[in-house]
Motif scaffolding. Sequence first.
Motif, PDB file in Angstrom:
ATOM      1  N   ILE A 254       0.992   4.307  -2.755  1.00  0.00           N
ATOM      2  CA  ILE A 254       0.797   5.719  -2.416  1.00  0.00           C
ATOM      3  C   ILE A 254       1.989   6.558  -2.858  1.00  0.00           C
ATOM      4  O   ILE A 254       1.830   7.669  -3.363  1.00  0.00           O
TER       5      ILE A 254
ATOM      6  N   ARG B  67      -5.574   6.480  -1.311  1.00  0.00           N
ATOM      7  CA  ARG B  67      -5.228   7.738  -0.628  1.00  0.00           C
ATOM      8  C   ARG B  67      -6.396   8.248   0.220  1.00  0.00           C
ATOM      9  O   ARG B  67      -6.194   8.743   1.323  1.00  0.00           O
ATOM     10  N   GLU B  68      -7.615   8.137  -0.320  1.00  0.00           N
ATOM     11  CA  GLU B  68      -8.794   8.571   0.437  1.00  0.00           C
ATOM     12  C   GLU B  68      -8.946   7.745   1.712  1.00  0.00           C
ATOM     13  O   GLU B  68      -9.209   8.285   2.782  1.00  0.00           O
TER      14      GLU B  68
ATOM     15  N   SER C 240      -7.098   1.605  -8.050  1.00  0.00           N
ATOM     16  CA  SER C 240      -7.223   3.046  -7.879  1.00  0.00           C
ATOM     17  C   SER C 240      -6.369   3.567  -6.725  1.00  0.00           C
ATOM     18  O   SER C 240      -6.633   3.249  -5.563  1.00  0.00           O
ATOM     19  N   ILE C 241      -5.368   4.347  -7.056  1.00  0.00           N
ATOM     20  CA  ILE C 241      -4.522   4.974  -6.043  1.00  0.00           C
ATOM     21  C   ILE C 241      -5.340   6.023  -5.297  1.00  0.00           C
ATOM     22  O   ILE C 241      -5.190   6.212  -4.092  1.00  0.00           O
ATOM     23  N   ARG C 242      -6.244   6.695  -6.000  1.00  0.00           N
ATOM     24  CA  ARG C 242      -7.087   7.731  -5.379  1.00  0.00           C
ATOM     25  C   ARG C 242      -7.884   7.123  -4.235  1.00  0.00           C
ATOM     26  O   ARG C 242      -7.961   7.675  -3.144  1.00  0.00           O
ATOM     27  N   ARG C 243      -8.451   5.955  -4.474  1.00  0.00           N
ATOM     28  CA  ARG C 243      -9.237   5.267  -3.449  1.00  0.00           C
ATOM     29  C   ARG C 243      -8.370   4.933  -2.237  1.00  0.00           C
ATOM     30  O   ARG C 243      -8.800   5.099  -1.094  1.00  0.00           O
TER      31      ARG C 243
ATOM     32  N   TYR D  24      -7.772  -2.348  -3.777  1.00  0.00           N
ATOM     33  CA  TYR D  24      -6.516  -1.678  -4.120  1.00  0.00           C
ATOM     34  C   TYR D  24      -5.808  -2.332  -5.288  1.00  0.00           C
ATOM     35  O   TYR D  24      -4.953  -1.722  -5.919  1.00  0.00           O
TER      36      TYR D  24
ATOM     37  N   GLU E  62       2.610   2.025  -9.820  1.00  0.00           N
ATOM     38  CA  GLU E  62       1.680   2.961 -10.447  1.00  0.00           C
ATOM     39  C   GLU E  62       0.351   2.301 -10.771  1.00  0.00           C
ATOM     40  O   GLU E  62       0.285   1.089 -10.982  1.00  0.00           O
ATOM     41  N   GLU E  63      -0.692   3.127 -10.820  1.00  0.00           N
ATOM     42  CA  GLU E  63      -2.030   2.655 -11.132  1.00  0.00           C
ATOM     43  C   GLU E  63      -2.026   1.881 -12.462  1.00  0.00           C
ATOM     44  O   GLU E  63      -1.410   2.305 -13.429  1.00  0.00           O
TER      45      GLU E  63
ATOM     46  N   GLN F  78       0.835  -1.205   0.000  1.00  0.00           N
ATOM     47  CA  GLN F  78       0.000   0.000   0.000  1.00  0.00           C
ATOM     48  C   GLN F  78       0.868   1.253   0.000  1.00  0.00           C
ATOM     49  O   GLN F  78       0.606   2.202  -0.740  1.00  0.00           O
TER      50      GLN F  78
END
Length: 132
Positions: free
Chosen positions: A25, A82-83, A77-80, A64, A30-31, A21
């Motif tokens: 991040i 990070r959230e 999804s890296i955005r997910r 992830y 990378e995604e 993880q």
Amino acid sequence: MILLDLKDSRPIYEQVTERLQELMILGVLEEDSQMPSVRSLATELSINPNTIQRAYGELERRGYIYTVKGRGSFVGSIRRLREAKGEELARKMGTLAKEAIGLGISREEFIQAAGEAYGRVTAADLQEGREE
């Protein structure tokens, strides 16, 4: 790439999951890039492939990573991620704020201490996954 702490009380698969993880991040993974194969990562870390499979299963369950049959696992999804980590951080900050208030620490002192801790973190700390 991944350093395991054999003295850590957490299971190895949890350490692998957490470290992967962190690598996502940080952008090292990378995604939509392909994850290392279970066998190659197990060999690299000198651990049982079932341990890596369990870590991958946990990452997939959390959304992830995703698996393409016959091709392997890929970073999701890296955005997910990070959230989710941001929400976890906010909860920890809330707990710390309650503790500070209980100790009689003013808002300004708390903010100053947080700023100083933030300033002490180096890029090397992030790469090694250290916590203060």
